[in-house]
Write an enzyme that holds these catalytic residues in place. Structure first.
Site, short mmCIF file in Angstrom:
data_model
loop_
_atom_site.label_atom_id
_atom_site.label_comp_id
_atom_site.label_asym_id
_atom_site.label_seq_id
_atom_site.Cartn_x
_atom_site.Cartn_y
_atom_site.Cartn_z
N ALA B 51 0.87 -1.17 0.00
CA ALA B 51 0.00 0.00 0.00
C ALA B 51 0.90 1.22 0.00
O ALA B 51 1.97 1.20 0.59
CB ALA B 51 -0.89 0.00 1.23
N LYS B 79 -6.46 3.73 -3.46
CA LYS B 79 -6.42 3.82 -2.01
C LYS B 79 -6.70 5.24 -1.56
O LYS B 79 -6.00 6.17 -1.96
CB LYS B 79 -5.04 3.37 -1.51
#
Lengths: 484, 504
Positions: B51, B79
């Site tokens: 991430a 995200k």
């Protein structure tokens, strides 16, 4: 934990531009406060109250007060200033201009400064200020407000003001009183608490003023703050000028929209013009053996309180930070302190942890302004003893770091609470002939010939745009008419 | 033009850090250096599903990487932030968004008004109801933000979640296309110059000797060059960040595709959940002082929300950083330079910062000490500020249910963080810094999410009448709601713009 008792009453001591600006700003931006001003005469050494030239940030300060230009600028006889012309700082070298805002237009993979450095290394560069829209307008005697389009040749520049000091102070006082500030009388004495904090202010009329917070805008004497204790950080080993003489004269001559700062054997002198007044002054070192000039000589002890805000007393302007007026940061630092008081106002108990954050920011800002002023001296090149001594001072670590990074490869690290933008640092460094040894390798993707074409083209656009701009006097006249 | 002699850059390690470095140098400094990367396929890469922070977009843009192509190739998802579950108390949930609270443009921070109403005992929804990024995330939607700062839709940013095992080969193709060389081989020896101590050459298992001018250590935790060869000390931060292992376990995707990463607190640490297009990455970051590998493996297996795709795999690490990331002619990029657990997705950001600095400070033939000093100053600042931010997540807890949480709740924290927390607690003040990755809104989100609730507020926030303020908050929540409704689902957005080719 928090006492939860909010500050409701603020008393400000002083009678100059700083005190009245603080009064107006605190009352207008926090209208629930009761704000009292106790007059204390402005000392001639109070630079923030006595220097006519101001930085572009003054316009933001006006915006926050909802002050319109016709009230703050035209009706007070202020004039725009686009920067400063420096003369004589490097012997046998032409002067340079520190214009506010961006220089040039970035293209390719590197900043404009890097294109300029590469050209300068090849001996093929116009002066850096030739790419400053502010400088081009100023030296052409012209003015228009910045174009809102950032890619326009006359976009991305900034300007400050030259104030007609008595009229500007009167305007700020009127604004403060109109906004509900009470003017209570003249300061006779300060009553202390056991811990050194301020218990109250005694007035010549016999009254006593109490408050939750006291703002000291009394200039270098710091009548409120000095008695509260704590140490000072002394900058006199780095900044050798310790005397200032100022002369303000009424006149109505055709003045350019910038000021001049000329190096002399023992310091420097300046000229700055508002609409109907001109300020001239000298800043010099008394240790370097020149006779005292005419006029009232103010002493200057450069430095700052380590804790400008201590307990229930916060010092602003010269009561907090004393620095010579080179680059005109004095009123800016006072405005910045006022903004910070508004943004960080604690409770009545003024706990240390909140004040520590205020002081951290304030000192970071002050030290970087000191660095920027000092930069002028340590990169100047003149033979007189004053200049030799100035060039030889031990540098603060932050400035040393900047100089090493810049000299090596043109890098200008950004510090916390920086007042002067990279373009300003570059304008002075390049102007005083400091050319980095190397260039940013990222520029190598752009062919030098392409760089040269882009720089020439920008310069050409700038010249044409300046030619089409009205004379600065016309701008003021027109604004003056629309204000009436 | 005559420039300095081209530098032979030798990169050790072919993971994300290695190939990001190779691609950036080959793309941006083609005249200054030749790039030669040495990697061994025998050594696995840590890549566990990655991430990122929004900064990655600038990196890709600089390298000319088209977003849709990159997303499809790495099976990436969007995200909008990180969801934290069970951190301050079991049952709690908050989102740290890539975005602001309120409209993001007022002189007084939005959370000051929120704090004022909260303190006055007026029922106000959690602050994430007033963040567009949080609400878009919570409802599994996505659209790219507006570039007009006057619009509400400009108040968020975004990053990616992608398969790091696919990112490195993607970058490798780019780097090799730009002329970077690659050698397969294991480094068995590092030759150093007897006089300067600089690295002169690497010796590979094959006997091949690889000479260079500048050596970039991307060997991960092994730190072959900066650690083993140069002996640069490691500053150990495990007293504050005691997690030292992770058990990773991917699983099949299940349910809606979330446009956010989840970080769920566990008995001895926390577990990540990173949704990708083709699977979900999971891992339990734990402290071996407080739980065993077996218990951790059981816990992660029980925690995943889809069919497991592999057995749990254990990784070991230690929180901290090298005293200096650049020593002599050796620059550490990525895990070799320091490790901070992936709680706030900072790993690739730190790689990127090191690369950016290396580009800006790229040496001539002789390395100037000022280049090294500046690199180390700026990189250390980055690590140190992230460290404080991570510690906050652990320390600001009310949990008493395990020894791990008792430890982090009661441990001594750095003064720099203690002061920051106290300032927020008193009046919602966020200490402002110019450098450092996490800005005010991030600190606000985590403070409030971790139940560090201010007892006072900025006095200016008391100015508007209560009724008017409450009405304005309702109007804002309604506008956020409408804006979210108008966005496609995250899944639909990906299908339209950047779907991966069918997995083999």
């Amino acid at each position: 934990m928090s006492s939860g008792e909010p500050i409701r009453r603020i008393a400000i001591a002083g009678d100059g531009i700083v005190a009245w600006s603080a009064a107006a700003a605190l009352r207008r931006r926090m209208p629930w406060l009761s704000v009292a001003l106790v007059r204390a005469p402005v000392a001639p050494g109070a630079m923030a109250d006595c220097i006519a030239s101001t930085l572009p940030s003054i316009l933001g300060f006006h915006d926050d007060l909802a002050l319109r230009d016709d009230d703050a600028v035209q009706r007070t006889g202020a004039a725009v200033r686009l920067g400063t012309a420096f003369e004589g700082w490097v012997e046998a070298s032409p002067g340079y201009f520190h214009g506010y805002g961006a220089h040039g237009r970035p293209f390719g993979t590197a900043s404009f400064q890097q294109h300029w450095i590469r050209a300068a290394q090849a001996g093929d560069a116009r002066p850096f200020h030739d790419y400053s829209p502010a400088a081009a307008l100023a030296l052409g005697g012209r003015f228009v407000p910045p174009d809102p389009s950032p890619s326009a040749p006359l976009g991305r520049f900034e300007y400050g003001l030259v104030l007609d000091l008595p009229r500007y102070r009167a305007m700020m006082r009127a604004l403060a009183l109109h906004s509900g500030v009470s003017e209570t009388g003249d300061l006779a004495g300060v009553e202390r608490r056991a811990d050194g904090g301020v218990a109250g202010l005694h007035l010549t009329n016999g009254n006593r003023v109490t408050a939750d917070l006291f703002v000291d805008a009394t200039g270098p004497a710091a009548l409120l703050r000095a008695g509260a204790g704590g140490g000072r950080e002394d900058w006199s080993r780095e900044l050798l000028c310790d005397r200032v003489v100022i002369a303000d004269a009424a006149d109505a001559r055709e003045a350019p929209p910038y000021d001049r700062v000329e190096a002399r054997a023992d310091g420097w002198q300046w000229t700055a013009s508002a609409a109907r007044s001109t300020q001239t002054g000298r800043c010099f070192s008394s240790r370097h053996g020149t006779p005292e000039p005419d006029g009232e000589v103010a002493e200057l002890s450069p430095g700052t309180w380590e804790r400008p805000w201590l307990g229930n007393c916060v010092a602003i302007g010269d009561a907090a930070i004393a620095i010579e007026p080179l680059e005109w940061s004095n009123l800016h630092l006072a405005h910045s302190a006022i903004d910070r008081i508004v943004a960080m106002l604690p409770d009545r108990d003024c706990v240390d942890i909140e004040l520590a954050e205020y002081n951290r920011q304030t000192l970071a800002e002050a030290r970087r302004v000191r660095d920027f002023v000092l930069l002028h001296y340590v990169t100047a090149r003149r033979a007189e003893p004053f200049w030799q001594a100035s060039a030889a001072v031990a540098l603060p670590q932050t400035l040393e770091h900047t100089l090493i990074q810049f000299r090596e490869r043109g890098r200008l690290p950004v510090h916390e609470e920086e007042t002067f933008a990279r373009d300003s640092w570059a304008a002075v460094l390049f102007g005083q002939g400091v050319v980095p040894r190397r260039v940013d390798p990222l520029i190598e993707d752009t062919d030098p010939a392409a760089s040269a074409r882009a720089m020439t083209s920008f310069h050409g656009e700038l010249i044409s745009a300046v030619r089409a701009a009205p004379p600065s006097r016309a701008f003021h006249d027109q604004q003056g008419r629309s204000a009436r | 033009m005559d420039g300095p002699r081209s530098q032979r850059v030798i990169i050790v390690g072919g993971g994300t850090a290695g190939w990001m470095t190779a691609a950036a140098l080959a793309r941006l400094l083609p005249r200054r250096c030749t790039v030669h990367l040495v990697e061994s396929e025998a050594i696995g890469i840590v890549g566990v599903g990655e991430a990122t922070l929004p900064h990655i977009r600038a990196f890709n843009e600089r390298l000319g990487i088209p977003e849709a192509d990159f997303m499809a190739a790495t099976r990436g998802t969007f995200k909008l932030g990180i969801e934290f579950r069970d951190w301050a108390r079991i049952g709690d949930s908050y989102v740290h968004p890539f975005g602001t609270f309120g409209r993001g443009r007022s002189e007084i921070d939005f959370h000051q008004y929120w704090a004022r109403l909260h303190q006055a005992g007026i029922a106000v929804p959690p602050i994430e109801h007033f963040s567009l990024a949080c609400q878009v995330a919570r409802r599994n939607r996505f659209a790219t933000p507006s570039t007009d700062p006057r619009e509400l839709a400009s108040t968020f940013g975004y990053a990616y979640q992608f398969d790091a095992v696919l990112f490195a080969p993607y970058l490798r193709r780019i780097a090799e296309g730009l002329g970077a060389r690659r050698t397969e081989g294991k480094v068995v020896d590092v030759e150093r110059d007897g006089e300067t101590g600089d690295i002169a050459a690497l010796v590979l298992e094959s006997g091949e000797r690889v000479e260079g001018d500048l050596f970039v250590d991307c060997s991960g935790f092994r730190a072959l060059l900066i650690g083993d060869a140069m002996g640069e000390p490691f500053e150990d931060w495990s007293q504050w960040l005691p997690a030292d292992r992770a058990a990773a376990m991917p699983c099949r995707s299940q349910g809606a595709l979330t446009p956010y990463t989840s970080a769920v607190a566990m008995p001895a640490g926390w577990r990540w959940r990173i949704p990708l297009q083709h699977r979900t990455g999971n891992g339990y970051v734990y402290s071996s002082a407080f739980t065993s590998d077996e218990d951790a493996a059981r816990a992660i297996a029980a925690g995943v929300d889809g069919t497991p795709l592999a057995e749990p795999r254990v990784l070991r690490f230690k929180a901290g950083r090298r005293a200096r990331g650049w020593v002599g002619n050796c620059v550490a990029v990525g895990l070799a330079g320091g490790f901070l657990e992936p709680l706030e997705s900072t790993s690739i950001y730190l790689v990127q910062q090191a690369i950016t600095l290396l580009l800006e400070l790229f040496p001539e033939t002789r390395i100037a000490p000022s280049d090294r000093d500046e690199f180390n100053r700026v990189i250390n600042l980055e690590y140190d500020r992230i460290r404080d931010f991570l510690i906050l997540h652990y320390h600001a807890t009310e949990r008493t249910d395990t020894e791990f949480w008792n430890y982090v709740r009661t441990m001594a924290i750095p003064d720099s963080l203690a002061d920051k927390m106290e300032l927020f607690r008193r009046r919602g003040r966020v200490v402002k810094y110019r450098e450092g990755v996490f800005l005010d809104a991030s600190w606000v989100a985590v403070y409030l999410g971790q139940r560090v609730i201010p007892v006072g507020h900025d006095p200016r926030a008391a100015a508007p009448p209560t009724d008017a303020l409450v009405a304005e908050l309702h109007a804002l929540a309604a506008e956020i709601d409408r804006t979210v409704q108008a966005m496609p689902t995250h899944e639909a957005f990906i299908a339209r713009h950047c779907a991966m080719a069918d997995a083999a």
